[in-house]
Design an enzyme around this catalytic site. Structure first.
Site, short mmCIF file in Angstrom:
data_model
loop_
_atom_site.label_atom_id
_atom_site.label_comp_id
_atom_site.label_asym_id
_atom_site.label_seq_id
_atom_site.Cartn_x
_atom_site.Cartn_y
_atom_site.Cartn_z
CD GLU A 101 32.53 53.28 40.32
OE1 GLU A 101 32.72 54.50 40.17
OE2 GLU A 101 31.45 52.80 40.70
N GLY B 250 49.44 40.99 35.97
CA GLY B 250 49.80 40.86 34.55
C GLY B 250 49.20 41.99 33.75
CB VAL C 197 46.16 38.82 33.29
CG1 VAL C 197 45.33 38.54 34.52
CG2 VAL C 197 47.38 37.93 33.27
N GLY C 198 43.99 40.65 31.95
CA GLY C 198 42.76 41.43 32.09
C GLY C 198 41.70 41.00 31.09
N GLY D 98 46.94 44.19 31.18
CA GLY D 98 45.52 44.29 30.86
C GLY D 98 45.18 43.49 29.61
CD GLU E 287 40.44 60.88 34.09
OE1 GLU E 287 40.67 59.91 33.35
OE2 GLU E 287 39.88 60.79 35.19
CE LYS F 281 45.08 43.70 34.85
NZ LYS F 281 46.25 44.49 35.27
CB CYS G 97 38.55 58.92 39.24
SG CYS G 97 37.95 58.40 40.84
#
Ligand code: NAD
Length: 474
Positions: A247, A203, A208-209, A205, A381, A172, A281
């Protein structure tokens, strides 16, 4: 316009029940450049079941056969490299040169590197330990949930080792940059990967996620994304004891030691921060400088930032394009205002759009000095082109403050004496440390300590993430 209205599931382009379409927007001008379907829970489940069905036969093939498919994917990606670069330029806003050399270059490099890792793995025999024979087997069906910042890399770096290991997968991609994932599915089809080995469902998160993270027929979830999403996915994966690889975010520190050649290190630090519009990142977003050298470092940083060309991603002169979206721009501008309000010194940049670039999601390269490590701009961040310069009084203080972070993804140390830099690097609680500007290595493990994640990608360590160990005791 690139319009996709079907998912790639079980070796076919099909759709069960979408919840509509996701518009893909070019952040440079706000134009709609494509559409992909917004999947439902049913679509996600169908893809998982296709991967489950394909798993036994795929896992039973010799490693060398599975590796041959990775080699085919590499060749096909190379043939369509220009198309991938164009798509990533459009959906992410990456400058054309960066899109082809770095964004697509990383995807190609991941596959090429895994061809080498796979060859070594194919040649391995089972190990004998006393009365036991140790075998390696694939973990099973994997869900891959990926972000938008290096979108093709994040697909390739998960799928290549998974295929070599004998796993099957459902991907995804991020809704900001799904088009390159659909192109990738076309490669999988052209490579004639057996049906169900690789499946793609786009899709949200939250829909679908979450199905991909929770479904009982999934053995492993690998997410690259924010720490908040990583935590949510681990929660969803916990009841069925899935393996979870994360990650996640970072707030990495670069320590310039007092013998550091500032004229070399500071421009390198500024340019690395501004690359990909700061949406990296592992970016070294906190630069620690000896207090008595801060003024000199700031002068060099200001001069470097002034030479960063911000503009249209199509122009070959552009170094920095827009951010991925207006939403991301607003988040970053909020942090720049916060830095001003917290009392950091604004060296350059700020909340105004770069001149002539009011329309797209552009932000000026921004640098703060006199930043303290307890300011929010040093703790959170930002994921934009914002560099914080923090003055320090002793090496011990710099190391302690570099480590005083919820994150632990990356780091850097710069010194005229690389042995001295190495001693400091070994005290940083992070997954990688660049010594004197040391470059990214495809064969070295990549991943985070602390809230930057669990597990490693790239190299042999990245392959091991997809393997189970079995002991046969005689
Ligand atoms: P994000 O967390 O918003 O989204 C990442 C992916 O997770 C997307 O596909 C999204 O749809 C999905 N997702 C979000 N919520 C979910 C949920 N509840 N359940 C299941 N899936 C969900 O991150 P992003 O904004 O796309 O990417 C930026 C973040 O990714 C930054 O924090 C960055 O540091 C991190 N990142 C980390 C690495 C690394 O290797 N450590 C690499 C790149 C980016």
């Amino acid at each position: 316009m690139r319009i996709y209205d079907k998912f790639y599931i079980g070796g076919q382009w099909q759709v069960l029940q979408t919840t509509g379409a996701i518009d893909v927007i070019n952040p440079a001008d706000g134009e709609n450049i494509g559409k992909v379907p917004a999947g439902s829970a049913q679509d996600a489940e169908r893809a998982i079941l296709a991967a489950r069905e394909a798993f036994p036969a795929w896992a039973a093939r010799p490693v060398s056969e599975r590796l041959a498919y990775v080699e085919k994917l590499l060749a096909l990606m190379g043939e369509r490299a220009a198309e991938f670069a164009e798509v990533i330029r459009l959906e992410l806003g990456a400058p054309a040169g960066f899109a082809s050399e770095v964004q697509v270059g990383l995807g190609l490099g991941d596959l090429a590197s895994y061809v080498e890792v796979g060859r070594a793995y194919a040649a391995e025999e089972s190990e004998t330990v006393g009365n036991s024979e140790i075998h390696r087997e694939p973990v099973g069906v994997c869900s891959f949930i990926t972000p938008w910042n290096y979108p093709l890399h994040q697909i390739a770096v998960k799928l290549a080792p998974a295929l070599i290991a004998g796993c099957t997968a459902v991907l995804k991609p991020s809704s900001e940059t799904p088009l390159n994932a659909f192109l990738f599915a076309e490669l999988a089809e052209a490579a004639e990967l057996p049906a169900g080995v690789f499946n793609l469902v786009s899709g949200a998160g939250r829909s679908v996620g979450e199905v991909l993270a929770a479904h009982p027929q999934v053995d492993m979830v690998s997410i690259t994304g924010s720490t908040a999403s990583g935590a949510r996915i681990a929660e969803l994966a916990a009841p069925t004891i899935k393996r979870v690889s994360q990650e996640l975010g970072g707030k990495s520190a670069l320590i310039l030691l007092d013998d550091c050649p500032l004229a070399q290190a500071v421009p390198a630090a500024v340019m690395a921060m501004m690359a990909n519009s700061g949406q990296t990142c592992a970016a070294l977003s906190r630069v620690f400088v000896p207090r008595e050298q801060q003024a000199q470092a700031v002068a060099i940083a200001r001069e470097t930032a002034a030479a960063v060309v911000v503009g249209d991603p199509r122009s070959p002169n552009t170094f920095m394009g827009p951010l991925v979206s207006q939403a991301q721009k607003n988040t970053v501008l909020g942090y720049i205002q916060l830095g001003i309000d917290e009392g950091a010194t604004l060296v350059c940049g700020g909340v105004e759009p770069p001149p002539g670039l009011e329309r797209g999601a552009y932000v000026q390269p921004t640098i703060f000095s006199d930043v303290r490590n307890d300011m929010l701009i040093a703790r959170e961040e930002i994921f934009g082109p914002v560099l914080a310069i923090l003055p320090y009084d002793s090496e011990e203080q710099a190391i302690a403050e570099a480590n005083d972070s919820d994150y632990g993804l990356s780091g850097g140390v710069w010194s005229a004496d690389s042995e001295r830099a190495k001693k400091v690097a070994l005290q940083l609680r992070t997954g990688q440390v660049a010594i004197n500007g040391g470059q990214f290595n495809f064969a070295a493990p990549f991943g985070g300590y602390k809230q930057s994640g669990n597990g490693r990608e790239l190299g042999r360590a990245g392959l091991d993430e997809f393997l189970e160990l079995k002991a046969l005791n005689f």
